[in-house]
Design a protein around this motif. Structure first.
Motif: not given
Length: 221
Positions: A62-69
């Motif tokens: 559900e979150l998908g790709y998570i980058d630092p921002e």
């Protein structure tokens, strides 16, 4: 729902297997009368002390790709799945303006250091200059406690908790201070007993107000 239940069961079985391997390699008489149920107990402990990080992995699709921002927004998504966070708009009912501050603490939290997976624990203080939003009083403590349930270093926990709260409390100035003991330093390595590490993080645009909030915490510690 069924998929989430199946995932939780799979995680539980995997943690039990890891715990059994740990016991096999560290306990001479495993299994004996003292350790016959220890693998399940250890797995349950891991699930409790790492509740937040395990949930974050389970919501990965559900979150998908998570980058630092976007990571703090992802953390808020997980928090909202785990607890019911009540938010209120500040209006005349509360008669709150920029001349007021809110202090919550000490809040007792338990976590794991991500370097050694050794326990770290201590207290959290949260000071807020409320602007547009506020939370139900118990929610500050609930967020601080559940967010600690992950392998993380103290500095990152403190910084991210301040950023996380800022997503709930729009435009507010926030100071978070943590005072932790680290068993990775007390029970191994340098073996410094009862040592406490203090770290703080400030979030917001009003530098003077943040200084006042920090002094509020110092005065009440």
């Amino acid at each position: 729902m069924n998929e989430m239940i199946n995932t939780k069961q799979a995680v539980n079985q995997e943690l039990i297997k890891i715990a059994e391997q740990l016991l096999t390699n560290t306990y001479f008489n495993y299994p004996d009368e003292h350790t016959k149920d220890s693998a399940k107990r250890i797995a349950n402990y891991w699930k409790e002390i790492m509740q937040f990080s395990i949930a974050k992995i389970q919501y990965k699709d559900e979150l998908g790709y998570i980058d630092p921002e976007s990571e703090i927004k992802a953390d808020k998504f997980v928090i909202d799945k785990l607890i019911n966070v009540t938010e209120f708009d500040i209006d005349n009912t509360y008669s709150i303006n920029s001349e007021h501050g809110l202090l919550i603490g000490p809040i007792r939290v338990y976590s794991l250091c991500s370097h050694h997976y050794a326990p770290m624990f201590g207290t959290v203080y949260i000071a807020v200059d409320l602007q547009n939003k506020l939370l139900g009083l118990s929610k500050y403590a609930r967020i601080a406690k559940i967010y600690a349930r992950q392998p993380i270093v103290q500095e990152l926990y403190t910084n991210n908790l301040a950023k996380l709260l800022s997503l709930y409390l729009e435009n507010s100035n926030i100071v978070v201070l943590t005072k932790f003991r680290h068993l990775c330093m007390e029970s191994r390595g340098v073996n410094v007993e009862n040592s406490e590490t203090i770290y703080y993080s400030m979030h917001g645009k009003d530098e003077q107000k943040k200084k006042e909030l920090f002094q509020l915490i110092k005065f009440n510690m």
